[in-house]
Design an enzyme around this catalytic site. Sequence first.
Site, PDB file in Angstrom:
ATOM      1  N   ASP A   1     -12.710 -88.394  -6.330  1.00 29.45           N
ATOM      2  CA  ASP A   1     -11.509 -88.557  -4.955  1.00 29.45           C
ATOM      3  C   ASP A   1     -10.899 -89.750  -5.016  1.00 29.45           C
ATOM      4  O   ASP A   1      -9.771 -90.101  -5.037  1.00 29.45           O
ATOM      5  CB  ASP A   1     -12.187 -88.031  -3.702  1.00 29.45           C
ATOM      6  CG  ASP A   1     -11.101 -87.642  -2.704  1.00 29.45           C
ATOM      7  OD1 ASP A   1     -10.221 -87.267  -3.122  1.00 29.45           O
ATOM      8  OD2 ASP A   1     -11.573 -87.492  -1.482  1.00 29.45           O
TER       9      ASP A   1
ATOM     10  N   HIS B   1      -4.275 -84.333  -6.316  1.00 28.04           N
ATOM     11  CA  HIS B   1      -4.613 -83.439  -5.354  1.00 28.04           C
ATOM     12  C   HIS B   1      -3.670 -82.092  -5.351  1.00 28.04           C
ATOM     13  O   HIS B   1      -4.242 -80.986  -4.947  1.00 28.04           O
ATOM     14  CB  HIS B   1      -4.223 -84.144  -4.167  1.00 28.04           C
ATOM     15  CG  HIS B   1      -5.456 -84.790  -3.535  1.00 28.04           C
ATOM     16  ND1 HIS B   1      -5.889 -86.097  -4.085  1.00 28.04           N
ATOM     17  CD2 HIS B   1      -6.500 -84.696  -2.632  1.00 28.04           C
ATOM     18  CE1 HIS B   1      -6.910 -86.593  -3.539  1.00 28.04           C
ATOM     19  NE2 HIS B   1      -7.683 -85.873  -2.826  1.00 28.04           N
TER      20      HIS B   1
ATOM     21  N   HIS C   1      -5.474 -80.132  -7.778  1.00 27.46           N
ATOM     22  CA  HIS C   1      -6.827 -79.641  -7.001  1.00 27.46           C
ATOM     23  C   HIS C   1      -6.761 -78.169  -6.300  1.00 27.46           C
ATOM     24  O   HIS C   1      -7.358 -77.597  -6.434  1.00 27.46           O
ATOM     25  CB  HIS C   1      -7.326 -80.872  -6.190  1.00 27.46           C
ATOM     26  CG  HIS C   1      -8.325 -80.104  -5.156  1.00 27.46           C
ATOM     27  ND1 HIS C   1      -7.815 -79.692  -4.047  1.00 27.46           N
ATOM     28  CD2 HIS C   1      -9.789 -80.355  -5.012  1.00 27.46           C
ATOM     29  CE1 HIS C   1      -9.011 -79.209  -3.421  1.00 27.46           C
ATOM     30  NE2 HIS C   1     -10.234 -79.589  -4.006  1.00 27.46           N
TER      31      HIS C   1
ATOM     32  N   HIS D   1     -14.747 -81.108  -3.788  1.00 26.75           N
ATOM     33  CA  HIS D   1     -13.257 -81.627  -3.814  1.00 26.75           C
ATOM     34  C   HIS D   1     -13.129 -82.501  -4.853  1.00 26.75           C
ATOM     35  O   HIS D   1     -12.230 -82.440  -5.590  1.00 26.75           O
ATOM     36  CB  HIS D   1     -13.139 -82.009  -2.413  1.00 26.75           C
ATOM     37  CG  HIS D   1     -11.858 -82.797  -2.399  1.00 26.75           C
ATOM     38  ND1 HIS D   1     -10.603 -82.133  -1.995  1.00 26.75           N
ATOM     39  CD2 HIS D   1     -11.550 -84.101  -2.152  1.00 26.75           C
ATOM     40  CE1 HIS D   1      -9.658 -82.880  -1.837  1.00 26.75           C
ATOM     41  NE2 HIS D   1     -10.301 -84.097  -1.809  1.00 26.75           N
TER      42      HIS D   1
END
Length: 364
Positions: A170, A253, A256, A270
Amino acid sequence: MITTTLFPGRYVQGAGALARLGGELSRLGGRHFVICSPHPLERLLPPLMPELERSGAVRVERFGRECTDAEIERLLVLAKDFGAETIAAIGGGKTLDAAKAVAARAGLPVAIAPTIASTDAPCSSVCIIYTAEGVFSRVDILPKNPDLVLVDTAVVAAAPARFLASGMGDALATWFEADSCRVSRGANIAGTPGSMTAHALARLCYETVRDWGVAAMTACGAGVVTPALERVVEANTLLSGLGFESGGLGAAHAIHNGLTALPGTHGLYHGEKVAFGVLASLVLTDRPLPLMDEVYALCGALGLPTTFADLGIGAATEEDLLRVAEKACAPEESIHNEPVEISPALVAAALKAADAEGRRRKAE
Ligand SMILES: [Zn+2]
């Protein structure tokens, strides 16, 4: 140009930091409603209780698994009945998000104590709401950031190292995404371009993970706190939190979010999916080979996914990849902050090239 930078009120980190929770809470009020995940409730809280009770009246409540509107409402009623003056949370991401939402609805200060360093959510004003079945429902942006974020690195070091690696995945995205927003004047969480401060912190976040990540993983695997582990926990939690929230998000993101369309990826955390989003974004934004080399080598060393097989989608079809790419390119997605041409076909090509590069390296 107007820029906005968002901060938590105070950030405390170190081995044994949880022993300071009571003292920190007493700055914010005298009656503490503490929401706790099951594991810390049984293992971490009992030795902390004498010190917490010296700082005021304490009511502890076990978190009910999912951060749903119903769970937030249940906790809110209990906190009000208790006459809470502060809300505190000890545990993982959903527990912390629920506490942030309860505090926002009650208009009370909130203290957040993450027990793992797996994402950059703790410092942020962002709260993710799920359905009772655990399906993503919506993102709420709360009026303010937590008043206190307190990270006990001895607790983080005792947790599985995979959480720390996910947090680095992340954190790895933060600078690439903030830098794209800097170039394109993309909006951050507050809806304005980010500040010089946000960009500098995002860069420090990347350099910290790059230079200390492997040493931090080794320390976490051994269950010990070292200076490298301290640096990486700060990068994952504080630098990445400030960097993403104030710097803005980009392709990683969005990719993702696209990957979540494929059930095969659901076993991944995540940050693991975000890390692959970074690899695909390097292709998409035409980054130079030495930088690709650096990021692939780092992901490989940290055990972060570099191929479709690592992501659990080794058998993905052309249609699957296009579905991921289309979801990543939805009009509201942060991928449009990238200063390059964006289309589902270009994103699908970047995904395939990123996987091929990952496989080529594994075969070497
Ligand atoms: Zn993230």
